[in-house]
Scaffold this motif. Structure first.
Motif, PDB file in Angstrom:
ATOM      1  N   ARG A   1      17.016 -15.783  -7.261  1.00 36.65           N
ATOM      2  CA  ARG A   1      15.609 -15.817  -6.850  1.00 36.65           C
ATOM      3  C   ARG A   1      15.114 -14.397  -6.556  1.00 36.65           C
ATOM      4  N   PRO A   2      13.806 -14.165  -6.622  1.00 34.01           N
ATOM      5  CA  PRO A   2      13.270 -12.861  -6.197  1.00 34.01           C
ATOM      6  C   PRO A   2      13.494 -12.656  -4.696  1.00 34.01           C
ATOM      7  N   GLN A   3      13.879 -11.425  -4.356  1.00 35.17           N
ATOM      8  CA  GLN A   3      14.118 -11.081  -2.959  1.00 35.17           C
ATOM      9  C   GLN A   3      13.241  -9.898  -2.588  1.00 35.17           C
ATOM     10  N   LEU A   4      12.549 -10.009  -1.466  1.00 32.19           N
ATOM     11  CA  LEU A   4      11.710  -8.905  -0.996  1.00 32.19           C
ATOM     12  C   LEU A   4      12.572  -7.708  -0.615  1.00 32.19           C
ATOM     13  N   ILE A   5      12.216  -6.523  -1.122  1.00 34.12           N
ATOM     14  CA  ILE A   5      12.977  -5.334  -0.749  1.00 34.12           C
ATOM     15  C   ILE A   5      12.149  -4.385   0.120  1.00 34.12           C
ATOM     16  N   ILE A   6      10.850  -4.359  -0.072  1.00 38.02           N
ATOM     17  CA  ILE A   6       9.993  -3.513   0.738  1.00 38.02           C
ATOM     18  C   ILE A   6       8.561  -3.947   0.499  1.00 38.02           C
ATOM     19  N   ASP A   7       7.697  -3.718   1.478  1.00 38.09           N
ATOM     20  CA  ASP A   7       6.289  -4.025   1.301  1.00 38.09           C
ATOM     21  C   ASP A   7       5.452  -2.983   2.030  1.00 38.09           C
ATOM     22  N   ILE A   8       4.172  -2.936   1.686  1.00 39.97           N
ATOM     23  CA  ILE A   8       3.278  -1.963   2.312  1.00 39.97           C
ATOM     24  C   ILE A   8       1.914  -2.611   2.453  1.00 39.97           C
ATOM     25  N   ARG A   9       1.221  -2.244   3.502  1.00 43.59           N
ATOM     26  CA  ARG A   9      -0.124  -2.750   3.731  1.00 43.59           C
ATOM     27  C   ARG A   9      -1.120  -1.627   3.551  1.00 43.59           C
ATOM     28  N   SER A  10      -2.383  -1.994   3.369  1.00 44.64           N
ATOM     29  CA  SER A  10      -3.368  -1.014   2.902  1.00 44.64           C
ATOM     30  C   SER A  10      -3.726   0.023   3.949  1.00 44.64           C
ATOM     31  N   ASN A  11      -3.312  -0.152   5.187  1.00 50.34           N
ATOM     32  CA  ASN A  11      -3.613   0.860   6.187  1.00 50.34           C
ATOM     33  C   ASN A  11      -2.498   1.910   6.291  1.00 50.34           C
ATOM     34  N   VAL A  12      -1.541   1.833   5.363  1.00 52.11           N
ATOM     35  CA  VAL A  12      -0.403   2.757   5.357  1.00 52.11           C
ATOM     36  C   VAL A  12      -0.298   3.370   3.969  1.00 52.11           C
ATOM     37  N   GLY A  13       0.019   4.670   3.887  1.00 49.89           N
ATOM     38  CA  GLY A  13       0.121   5.323   2.590  1.00 49.89           C
ATOM     39  C   GLY A  13       1.525   5.348   2.027  1.00 49.89           C
ATOM     40  N   GLU A  14       2.532   5.316   2.904  1.00 42.82           N
ATOM     41  CA  GLU A  14       3.908   5.398   2.447  1.00 42.82           C
ATOM     42  C   GLU A  14       4.802   4.690   3.459  1.00 42.82           C
ATOM     43  N   LYS A  15       5.863   4.094   2.928  1.00 41.76           N
ATOM     44  CA  LYS A  15       6.833   3.428   3.786  1.00 41.76           C
ATOM     45  C   LYS A  15       8.225   3.624   3.201  1.00 41.76           C
ATOM     46  N   LYS A  16       9.196   3.925   4.058  1.00 42.35           N
ATOM     47  CA  LYS A  16      10.563   4.173   3.576  1.00 42.35           C
ATOM     48  C   LYS A  16      11.546   3.236   4.252  1.00 42.35           C
ATOM     49  N   ASP A  17      12.580   2.875   3.504  1.00 35.29           N
ATOM     50  CA  ASP A  17      13.697   2.105   4.051  1.00 35.29           C
ATOM     51  C   ASP A  17      14.944   2.587   3.343  1.00 35.29           C
ATOM     52  N   GLN A  18      15.627   3.505   3.957  1.00 32.25           N
ATOM     53  CA  GLN A  18      16.842   4.116   3.419  1.00 32.25           C
ATOM     54  C   GLN A  18      16.541   4.742   2.059  1.00 32.25           C
ATOM     55  N   ARG A  19      17.118   4.225   0.967  1.00 34.81           N
ATOM     56  CA  ARG A  19      16.935   4.867  -0.341  1.00 34.81           C
ATOM     57  C   ARG A  19      15.672   4.390  -1.065  1.00 34.81           C
ATOM     58  N   ILE A  20      14.948   3.484  -0.455  1.00 33.60           N
ATOM     59  CA  ILE A  20      13.776   2.894  -1.111  1.00 33.60           C
ATOM     60  C   ILE A  20      12.512   3.335  -0.387  1.00 33.60           C
ATOM     61  N   ALA A  21      11.492   3.661  -1.158  1.00 35.48           N
ATOM     62  CA  ALA A  21      10.199   4.016  -0.588  1.00 35.48           C
ATOM     63  C   ALA A  21       9.097   3.432  -1.453  1.00 35.48           C
ATOM     64  N   VAL A  22       7.980   3.135  -0.830  1.00 37.19           N
ATOM     65  CA  VAL A  22       6.804   2.676  -1.559  1.00 37.19           C
ATOM     66  C   VAL A  22       5.622   3.534  -1.133  1.00 37.19           C
ATOM     67  N   THR A  23       4.801   3.926  -2.106  1.00 37.27           N
ATOM     68  CA  THR A  23       3.587   4.671  -1.826  1.00 37.27           C
ATOM     69  C   THR A  23       2.403   3.873  -2.327  1.00 37.27           C
ATOM     70  N   LEU A  24       1.286   4.007  -1.656  1.00 40.18           N
ATOM     71  CA  LEU A  24       0.066   3.279  -2.004  1.00 40.18           C
ATOM     72  C   LEU A  24      -1.105   4.231  -2.020  1.00 40.18           C
ATOM     73  N   ASN A  25      -1.879   4.182  -3.096  1.00 43.52           N
ATOM     74  CA  ASN A  25      -3.113   4.931  -3.203  1.00 43.52           C
ATOM     75  C   ASN A  25      -4.226   3.913  -3.451  1.00 43.52           C
ATOM     76  N   LYS A  26      -4.907   3.510  -2.377  1.00 47.30           N
ATOM     77  CA  LYS A  26      -5.926   2.462  -2.509  1.00 47.30           C
ATOM     78  C   LYS A  26      -7.139   2.948  -3.284  1.00 47.30           C
ATOM     79  N   THR A  27      -7.456   4.218  -3.167  1.00 49.79           N
ATOM     80  CA  THR A  27      -8.616   4.746  -3.888  1.00 49.79           C
ATOM     81  C   THR A  27      -8.391   4.653  -5.393  1.00 49.79           C
ATOM     82  N   ALA A  28      -7.211   5.054  -5.827  1.00 56.14           N
ATOM     83  CA  ALA A  28      -6.876   5.024  -7.246  1.00 56.14           C
ATOM     84  C   ALA A  28      -6.345   3.662  -7.684  1.00 56.14           C
ATOM     85  N   LYS A  29      -6.110   2.751  -6.729  1.00 55.80           N
ATOM     86  CA  LYS A  29      -5.618   1.402  -7.005  1.00 55.80           C
ATOM     87  C   LYS A  29      -4.276   1.438  -7.715  1.00 55.80           C
ATOM     88  N   HIS A  30      -3.320   2.145  -7.163  1.00 58.05           N
ATOM     89  CA  HIS A  30      -1.973   2.069  -7.683  1.00 58.05           C
ATOM     90  C   HIS A  30      -0.970   2.220  -6.542  1.00 58.05           C
TER      91      HIS A  30
END
Lengths: 112, 114
Positions: free
Chosen positions: B43-72
């Motif tokens: 099954r799919p397993q959540l590894i990381i998530d981010i909400r629109s009031n945050v630009g970047e989030k890290k968890d050990q070797r994994i990171a997610v970045t969000l650019n809401k203006t550019a929508k990516h």
């Protein structure tokens, strides 16, 4: 907690047969959804529910029915199976809007 | 409905390299952007998530970045290991379901070679 459970794990149907895929969760989650996963297509939403007695259609609802008589159970019914419904079906639940979705183990369905 | 474009569809890296997967979307109302990892037959397993009031989030070797203006938004995996090999899906909560479901990208198959 068992989390989200699905039965059966595997099923083979003949064209025209009907069946129900079972989904249950013991986390008291309000929000439940059904997705199908096909190669190269990602997961697509079939139907969803925002609480007992409330259901709505997703992206690919044709050929499927759902009901939500209790918070725990969200069965998916195939009315008259077609080969195009061969897929892996995942049920998911979530405690919040815009919250983490917890997936069941899936049901692999083949329609001949 | 909401459309989520995910690239690349396949990604091969050597163990220890970094991997980056990018998703673009069209609905500016989305506020929640999870990433799921799916191993073969699982099954799919959540590894990381981010909400629109945050630009970047890290968890050990994994990171997610969000650019809401550019929508990516992008998933970054550093120091990749063979056990990172899997299909990765980006997703978001679309407004047309009242934010109660997920719309997924089509997935990226990541292969990490020893």
């Amino acid at each position: 907690n068992a989390g989200v459970t699905q039965t059966p794990k595997f099923q083979v149907l003949k064209t025209g047969q009907s069946m129900t895929l079972q989904c249950a969760q013991d986390m008291n989650h309000e929000y439940m959804s059904w997705y199908r996963q096909d190669p190269g297509m990602g997961l697509r939403l079939i139907h969803y529910s925002v609480g007992a007695g409330i259901t709505d259609q997703g992206e690919v609802p044709n050929g499927y029915n759902v009901s939500r008589s209790t918070t725990e159970d969200f069965p998916l019914r195939l009315l008259s199976a077609a080969p195009s419904q061969t897929s892996v079906y995942f049920c998911a639940s979530s405690p919040h809007l815009e919250g983490t979705q917890y997936f069941g183990p899936g049901t692999r369905l083949t329609v001949l | 409905g909401e459309n989520v474009e995910q690239h690349p569809s396949t990604l091969s890296v050597q163990e220890g390299d970094s991997a980056v997967i990018k998703c673009t979307y069209s609905d500016s109302a989305s506020n929640y952007f999870p990433w799921y990892k799916q191993e073969l037959g699982k099954r799919p397993q959540l590894i990381i998530d981010i909400r629109s009031n945050v630009g970047e989030k890290k968890d050990q070797r994994i990171a997610v970045t969000l650019n809401k203006t550019a929508k990516h938004f992008s998933l970054h995996i550093t120091e990749t290991q063979p056990e990172d090999s899997a299909v990765y899906f980006c997703a978001l909560t679309p407004m047309n379901s009242g934010y109660s479901t997920l719309t997924f990208g089509k997935g990226t198959m990541l292969l990490v070679s020893p």
